[in-house]
Scaffold this active site. Structure first.
Site, PDB file in Angstrom:
ATOM      1  N   GLU A   1      24.141  41.426  60.594  1.00 15.52           N
ATOM      2  CA  GLU A   1      25.063  41.010  59.836  1.00 15.52           C
ATOM      3  C   GLU A   1      26.459  40.865  60.686  1.00 15.52           C
ATOM      4  OE1 GLU A   1      26.087  43.349  56.488  1.00 15.52           O
ATOM      5  OE2 GLU A   1      23.960  43.680  55.934  1.00 15.52           O
TER       6      GLU A   1
ATOM      7  N   GLU B   1      22.424  50.136  56.410  1.00 12.45           N
ATOM      8  CA  GLU B   1      23.563  50.849  56.800  1.00 12.45           C
ATOM      9  C   GLU B   1      23.691  52.251  56.260  1.00 12.45           C
ATOM     10  OE1 GLU B   1      26.699  48.479  55.153  1.00 12.45           O
ATOM     11  OE2 GLU B   1      26.539  46.939  56.994  1.00 12.45           O
TER      12      GLU B   1
END
Length: 400
Positions: free
Chosen positions: A328, A187
């Protein structure tokens, strides 16, 4: 993801090196002959539902990776066997490098750490599972020693370091077949949650391009391997919208791959609505049309939003031949606030996986190994038992 974890003062680096000392020289029997040329549809179907080995190889102590430092035990083959037996077909293994990267100009990765990464990969790979490895905590501003920062002024140094680390990792795994997938980063963003800065997004795109070019040039099976790249902070809107994401070119891939086929995948994460999925309080504990208490259900992020988000990834990428991996997703345990919460977590998990299957995406559940209040875990990693069978059942039902 590092949004939810528990740190415990347990095994230190000495234990890690004791464990990894035996791994020196670890090797695999994989060969170039094992490599299959799968289409986007074929590999998506084979990857099925996935599971994250979270808060382990990306866990750190003061910038040094240590797989037990965030409260989980040493990873064992028995855990991976249990995950496979539960029905998962893919395991994503987040990996941090950080202080295990040496100094310039070579940026040599610690050999014992690479050996341990390889051994854990082999636990899953040798079970016939798909495996995804990435560069995880190196891009988090909140992690000591992180350096993969899009908003740093030192981009030439960052890019050189990034290229040399991936070159070493890719070389180490060059003989593995198509069941090993490299993911460029996790991320990565500038640390604030506003719309992406155009210049910084350009740096992220540059990292992805360096990653693809570097892996391809290491040879072996890497010139045909599927490679996974994210947009800004793995955010769906910032990846599909007009914010600056550029799919990297793939000019150095094998000439044997049909020109009509891609070998690049797109990564995104899904934790919406966050007040249900991740906020550590009892305000929102229910999700979806079956919620019985409107006050406990978020005002956004329900079934229609989920469908529109995944459809946008399908329209933008899947229709163009790029597989999409939702690397995720998940929701934390709030059953201490609301005894019905785990039922809604299962409803949510089934909806996410069913919608992913509808739009030909690969869903990968985030498990941080922590059971109990605010945990994401589906398994107890200390004794290799299932702790959330209802959520696992929901995931598998969603994939039918």
């Amino acid at each position: 993801m590092t949004k939810t974890f528990k740190k415990f003062s347990i095994a230190g680096l000495a234990l890690l090196f004791m464990a990894t000392a035996a791994f020196a020289g670890w090797s695999t029997k994989a060969s170039a002959a094992d490599m299959r040329s799968l289409t986007a549809a074929q590999i998506t179907a084979e990857m099925g539902a996935g599971w994250n080995l979270g808060n382990q190889l990306e866990a750190t102590v003061n910038g040094t990776p240590n797989e037990t430092s965030w409260g989980n035990p040493t990873i064992t083959p028995e855990l991976i066997k249990k995950v496979k037996a539960a029905g998962f077909k893919t395991i994503r293994i987040p990996v941090s490098y950080l202080n295990y990267i040496g100094s310039a100009p070579n940026y040599t990765v610690n050999a014992s750490w690479l050996n341990r990464i390889q051994q854990v990969v082999d636990y899953a790979y040798n079970e016939g599972l798909y495996v995804v490895i990435n560069m995880h905590g190196d891009g988090f501003h909140s992690i000591p020693g992180s350096w993969l920062h899009v908003n740093s002024s030192n981009q030439n140094v960052i890019r050189d370091k990034y290229q040399k680390v991936w070159q070493q990792v890719a070389t180490r795994f060059s003989a593995y077949n198509e069941r090993l997938i490299f993911e460029s980063m996790n991320e990565v963003f500038d640390g604030n949650y506003n719309n992406p800065n155009t210049s910084y997004y350009g740096n992220l795109n540059a990292y992805n391009q360096i990653f693809v070019d570097t892996v391809r040039k290491t040879g072996g099976n890497n010139n045909a391997r599927w490679l996974l790249v994210p947009g800004w902070n793995t955010n769906i809107d910032y990846t599909v919208g007009n914010y600056g994401f550029v799919v990297p070119t793939d000019n150095f891939r094998s000439s044997a791959i049909p020109s009509s086929q891609k070998r690049i995948m797109i990564s995104a994460h899904y934790y919406s609505p966050w007040d249900f999925a991740g906020e550590e309080n009892g305000n929102i504990t229910q999700w979806g049309a079956t919620a019985t208490n409107p006050a406990k259900r978020s005002t956004w992020g329900q079934e229609d939003y989920l469908d529109s988000q995944f459809k946008s990834m399908y329209d933008k990428f899947v229709t163009q031949g790029y597989p999409v991996v939702m690397g995720e997703f998940g929701s934390i345990d709030k059953s201490s606030y609301d005894s019905s919460n785990n039922n809604y977590r299962a409803v949510y998990a089934k909806a996410v996986t069913a919608t992913a299957k509808k739009y030909k995406l690969v869903p990968v559940y985030w498990d941080n190994g922590f059971n109990g209040q605010h945990g994401f875990a589906l398994f107890n990693r200390f004794n290799n038992t299932v702790t959330q069978q209802n959520i696992i059942n929901a995931i598998m039902q969603g994939m039918q």
